[in-house]
Design a protein around this motif. Structure first.
Motif, short mmCIF file in Angstrom:
data_model
loop_
_atom_site.label_atom_id
_atom_site.label_comp_id
_atom_site.label_asym_id
_atom_site.label_seq_id
_atom_site.Cartn_x
_atom_site.Cartn_y
_atom_site.Cartn_z
N GLU A 169 0.81 -1.21 0.00
CA GLU A 169 0.00 0.00 0.00
C GLU A 169 0.85 1.27 0.00
N LEU A 170 2.02 1.19 0.61
CA LEU A 170 2.90 2.36 0.62
C LEU A 170 3.36 2.72 -0.79
N ALA A 171 3.77 1.70 -1.53
CA ALA A 171 4.19 1.95 -2.91
C ALA A 171 3.03 2.45 -3.76
N GLU A 172 1.86 1.87 -3.54
CA GLU A 172 0.69 2.32 -4.31
C GLU A 172 0.30 3.76 -3.97
N ALA A 173 0.37 4.10 -2.67
CA ALA A 173 0.06 5.47 -2.27
C ALA A 173 1.06 6.46 -2.85
N ALA A 174 2.33 6.08 -2.86
CA ALA A 174 3.33 6.96 -3.44
C ALA A 174 3.11 7.13 -4.94
N ARG A 175 2.71 6.06 -5.60
CA ARG A 175 2.45 6.14 -7.05
C ARG A 175 1.24 7.04 -7.33
N PHE A 184 10.20 7.60 -4.09
CA PHE A 184 9.69 6.62 -3.14
C PHE A 184 10.83 5.95 -2.37
N PHE A 185 11.91 5.66 -3.09
CA PHE A 185 13.08 5.03 -2.46
C PHE A 185 13.72 5.95 -1.42
N ILE A 186 13.90 7.22 -1.78
CA ILE A 186 14.61 8.15 -0.90
C ILE A 186 13.73 8.59 0.28
N ASP A 187 12.47 8.89 0.01
CA ASP A 187 11.62 9.48 1.05
C ASP A 187 10.96 8.45 1.96
N ILE A 188 10.78 7.23 1.48
CA ILE A 188 10.05 6.24 2.28
C ILE A 188 10.93 5.06 2.68
N LEU A 189 11.55 4.41 1.69
CA LEU A 189 12.31 3.20 2.01
C LEU A 189 13.57 3.48 2.82
N LEU A 190 14.32 4.52 2.47
CA LEU A 190 15.55 4.80 3.20
C LEU A 190 15.30 5.11 4.68
N PRO A 191 14.34 6.00 5.03
CA PRO A 191 14.09 6.22 6.47
C PRO A 191 13.64 4.95 7.19
N MET A 192 12.87 4.11 6.53
CA MET A 192 12.43 2.87 7.16
C MET A 192 13.58 1.88 7.34
N SER A 193 14.61 2.01 6.52
CA SER A 193 15.75 1.09 6.57
C SER A 193 16.87 1.59 7.46
#
Length: 278
Positions: A169-175, A184-193
């Protein structure tokens, strides 16, 4: 949560303190040996308390050394360790991101090709790797020390497994919001990682710091020696006498950067290993 009370609590703490003393005592002896004279070390029993040669011995180690000043070797090791750790994390993040979030033919095949490289460490492919590095003219250079070691199948696997746990759902919301893949990679995945990155950074930094065989093979210029190589070269050969105060001072200095990294990132490191909600 199980709480220990009474004698079991005291026994647990006593065993923990004993273990700490057993581990710390050799380090303490090395520090004491780095603050006394050669004569004090050769006499029995060796002192158990620091001497008055701290500044003298550490100054000799940092700026004189045996073949190359220790300050130069520490800088070489620091650049190599940071380059390997940062390079491995960046490449692993991008490769895991591509494998999980992009649909292209054979993506699982590419992942398993990356994973199979775990069976081919640098020691196994050291001859062809050396030929490639020499062919690109990267001998006696930081690029030659770093680039052949920055690919990591383990880190790619760990990031892939973590990305698979991120809700779709996160990827879909970003799309829907119009975010491009890299946004999406920089703003969502990196902070989560963040905790995963911290845990891997500590492990990979120490891995790069402790490298010995690869730097020994591709460096012939003493100015490119790493601290691990320098320590080995300080030990005498034949009838030479070892300058033990300088060797012990160098050993203590060689431990400081990894210890600083572990202590400064301790909380994130532990969370990255044990926290299920990253």
């Amino acid at each position: 949560m199980v709480e220990k009370r009474g004698s079991s609590l005291w026994l647990t703490h006593a065993l923990m303190i004993l273990g700490v003393l057993v581990v710390f005592f050799p380090i303490w002896l090395a520090f004491v040996a780095s603050t006394i004279t050669q004569q004090d070390i050769s006499q029995a029993p060796m002192p158990l308390w620091p001497g008055d040669r701290f500044l003298e011995n550490y100054t000799r180690a940092l700026f004189s050394g045996v073949n190359v000043p220790v300050a130069t070797m520490l800088m070489n090791s620091l650049i190599m360790a940071l380059g390997i750790a940062i390079g491995k994390i960046i490449i692993s993040l991008l490769s895991a991101f591509a494998i999980v979030y992009f649909r292209f033919p054979g993506r699982n095949v590419f992942f398993w090709m990356i994973f199979i490289t775990l069976m081919l460490p640098v020691e196994v492919r050291i001859v062809p790797t050396f030929e490639v590095v020499a062919g690109f003219g990267m001998l006696n250079s930081y690029s030659g020390l770093i680039f052949p070691l920055i690919a990591s199948a383990t880190a790619t696997f760990l990031f892939r497994q973590f990305f698979l746990t991120v809700p779709d759902e996160l990827a879909e919301a970003a799309r829907v919001d119009g975010a491009k893949p890299m946004r999406f990679f920089i703003d969502i995945l990196l902070p989560m990682s963040r905790t995963n990155i911290a845990a891997l950074f500590v492990i990979l930094f120490i891995y790069g710091w402790n490298q010995y065989l690869w730097p020994l093979l591709i460096t012939t210029d003493p100015e490119m020696n790493t601290i691990v190589m320098g320590l080995k070269q300080m030990f005498p050969s034949g009838d030479d006498l070892a300058d033990w105060p300088v060797i012990m001072a160098t050993s203590i200095l060689a431990m400081i950067p990894p210890v600083i990294v572990v202590i400064s990132m301790q909380k994130l490191f532990i969370r990255g290993l044990v926290d299920s909600e990253k």
